[in-house]
Design a protein around this motif. Structure first.
Motif, PDB file in Angstrom:
ATOM      1  N   SER A 199      65.784  62.293-105.006  1.00 57.19           N
ATOM      2  CA  SER A 199      64.498  62.242-105.014  1.00 57.19           C
ATOM      3  C   SER A 199      64.006  63.444-104.193  1.00 57.19           C
ATOM      4  O   SER A 199      62.730  63.722-103.960  1.00 57.19           O
ATOM      5  CB  SER A 199      64.085  61.031-104.524  1.00 57.19           C
ATOM      6  OG  SER A 199      64.547  60.473-103.228  1.00 57.19           O
TER       7      SER A 199
ATOM      8  N   ARG B  44      60.234  69.776-106.548  1.00 55.09           N
ATOM      9  CA  ARG B  44      60.191  70.054-108.151  1.00 55.09           C
ATOM     10  C   ARG B  44      59.590  71.583-108.231  1.00 55.09           C
ATOM     11  O   ARG B  44      58.319  71.651-108.343  1.00 55.09           O
ATOM     12  CB  ARG B  44      59.092  69.025-108.470  1.00 55.09           C
ATOM     13  CG  ARG B  44      59.136  67.676-108.252  1.00 55.09           C
ATOM     14  CD  ARG B  44      58.136  66.396-108.709  1.00 55.09           C
ATOM     15  NE  ARG B  44      58.766  65.173-108.825  1.00 55.09           N
ATOM     16  CZ  ARG B  44      58.238  64.098-109.327  1.00 55.09           C
ATOM     17  NH1 ARG B  44      57.022  64.348-109.984  1.00 55.09           N
ATOM     18  NH2 ARG B  44      58.580  62.906-109.263  1.00 55.09           N
TER      19      ARG B  44
ATOM     20  N   ARG C 275      59.656  58.258-107.459  1.00 52.37           N
ATOM     21  CA  ARG C 275      60.570  59.706-107.553  1.00 52.37           C
ATOM     22  C   ARG C 275      62.001  59.300-107.702  1.00 52.37           C
ATOM     23  O   ARG C 275      62.825  60.084-107.759  1.00 52.37           O
ATOM     24  CB  ARG C 275      60.274  60.579-106.165  1.00 52.37           C
ATOM     25  CG  ARG C 275      58.798  61.028-106.713  1.00 52.37           C
ATOM     26  CD  ARG C 275      58.823  62.317-105.834  1.00 52.37           C
ATOM     27  NE  ARG C 275      59.812  63.256-106.206  1.00 52.37           N
ATOM     28  CZ  ARG C 275      60.056  64.372-105.292  1.00 52.37           C
ATOM     29  NH1 ARG C 275      59.569  64.560-104.349  1.00 52.37           N
ATOM     30  NH2 ARG C 275      60.961  65.270-105.578  1.00 52.37           N
TER      31      ARG C 275
END
Length: 321
Positions: free
Chosen positions: A63, A67, A5
Motif C-alpha cells: 500500500s 502509483r 489501498r
C-alpha cells in the motif's frame, strides 16, 4: 493510508488464517493426539498465526508503493496475489495432514505424503519468489521518508534470508536416506526431531534448531516497522527523534543489529547448540553485537550530518530513493 489501498487478496488470506488459528486452538484443546512429540494441531496453529502477520505486513508494504505506472501497479498486484494464493494453499496442505493425523513436513512415508510435502515445498518457493518481487518493487520505489523506505526494504530482505533457512531443513539428517527413509529432513541439528522443546514453539532445548533463525528472520517484516512506529510515537516527546535523519540512522543500526542476530542464531543452530544453553562462543558473539549496537545508537543520536549529505536531506519536496 486508506484501507482501500491494502492488497485485498492478502487481507482476505490474513482473515482466513485468523479463522484457521481459532480452529487450531480448538484442535489443541479437543484433540489430544501427539505427532513427533508435539500436539497434532500445534503446527497448523503456528503457521496460521505466522501467515496472518506475514500477509498483513506485505499488504501494508504494497500500500506504500506510489502509483507511478500502470505496469508497476500490475506487478505489485500480481506479486501480492501470488503470495496470498501460495500461503492459502500451503496452509490447506498442513491442515489436511493434521486432519489425517500425518506429518506435514519431511514425510515420504507414502506416495500421498510425499506428494503433499513436495507441493508444500513448491508453495514455499512461490512465496519466496513473490516476496522477492515485492522486495524489488520496494527498492525501486520513490518514497518521501527515507527511514520508512529503508525500514521496509531491509525488513523484506531479512525476511527472505530467514525463509531461506527452510531449505536447510530439507537436507537428510544422519541416518536418513532419500528413497529409503519415511522421513527425510529435520528441524533439529545434532539431536532427533521430537525431543524436549520449548512450550508451544517446540524449539529444541537439547540441540540446534533451524526454526529459530527461520522464525526470527521472517518476522523482521513486523519487528522493524513496529520499531519505526515506536520511534515516531516517541518523537512527540523526544525532539531529537523528530529529525528524519536521526530516525534513518537509528533504523539502519537496528536493521544491522537484527541481521547480526539472525546470523548468530543460524550459526548457533548449525553448530547444534540449543537456544537456551548457549556456549561461550555464542555468548561472546552476542555481547559483541550488543556492544556494537549500543555504540551505533549513541553515534546515531549524536551525529548531525551536514545538510548536503544525501542520506540526511529531508527538507526537499521531491521524493527520494
Amino acid at each position: 493510508m486508506s484501507s482501500s489501498r491494502l492488497h485485498r487478496p492478502l487481507v482476505a488470506v490474513s482473515a482466513a488464517m485468523a479463522g484457521m488459528a481459532v480452529v487450531s486452538v480448538l484442535g489443541l484443546v479437543l484433540d489430544d493426539r501427539l505427532l513427533a512429540g508435539e500436539p497434532m494441531w500445534a503446527k497448523p496453529f503456528k503457521f496460521a498465526v505466522s501467515f496472518v502477520a506475514y500477509c498483513l505486513s506485505l499488504a501494508w508494504m504494497l500500500s506504500l508503493l506510489p502509483r507511478q505506472s500502470r505496469a508497476g501497479r500490475r506487478a505489485a498486484s500480481w506479486a501480492g496475489t501470488v503470495v496470498a494464493v501460495a500461503c492459502a494453499a500451503e496452509m490447506a496442505l498442513i491442515a489436511g495432514q493434521a486432519v489425517r493425523g500425518r506429518r506435514s513436513h519431511f514425510n515420504y512415508a507414502t506416495p500421498l505424503d510425499s506428494a503433499v510435502f513436495t507441493a508444500m515445498g513448491v508453495m514455499a518457493m512461490v512465496i519466496w519468489c513473490g516476496t522477492l518481487a515485492v522486495a524489488v518493487l520496494l527498492f525501486r520505489a520513490r518514497m518521501a521518508d527515507r527511514a520508512t523506505v529503508w525500514t521496509i526494504r531491509l525488513s523484506t530482505v531479512l525476511a527472505l534470508v530467514g525463509a531461506g533457512f527452510g531449505v536447510l531443513m530439507t537436507r537428510p539428517a544422519p541416518g536418513q536416506r532419500r528413497g529409503v527413509s519415511d522421513v527425510v529432513g529435520a528441524h533439529s541439528v545434532g539431536v532427533p526431531d521430537g525431543g524436549p522443546g520449548l512450550p508451544l514453539l517446540g524449539w529444541s532445548t537439547t540441540g540446534g534448531d533451524l526454526r529459530i533463525p527461520h522464525f526470527v528472520g521472517m518476522h523482521a517484516l513486523q519487528v522493524l516497522p513496529l520499531l519505526l512506529l515506536a520511534l515516531l510515537v516517541l518523537a512527540r516527546r523526544r525532539p531529537r527523534l523528530a529529525d528524519p535523519a536521526t530516525r534513518l540512522r537509528l533504523m539502519l543500526v537496528a536493521s544491522g543489529a537484527y541481521a547480526a542476530v539472525v546470523a548468530l542464531l543460524g550459526w548457533q543452530a548449525l553448530r547444534g547448540r540449543p537456544l537456551v544453553h548457549p556456549d561461550a562462543a555464542t555468548l561472546a558473539a552476542a555481547a559483541a553485537i550488543a556492544a556494537l549496537t549500543a555504540a551505533g545508537i549513541v553515534a546515531a543520536l549524536r551525529t548531525r550530518a551536514p545538510a548536503a549529505d544525501p542520506l540526511t536531506r529531508h527538507h526537499e519536496p521531491e521524493p527520494v530513493r
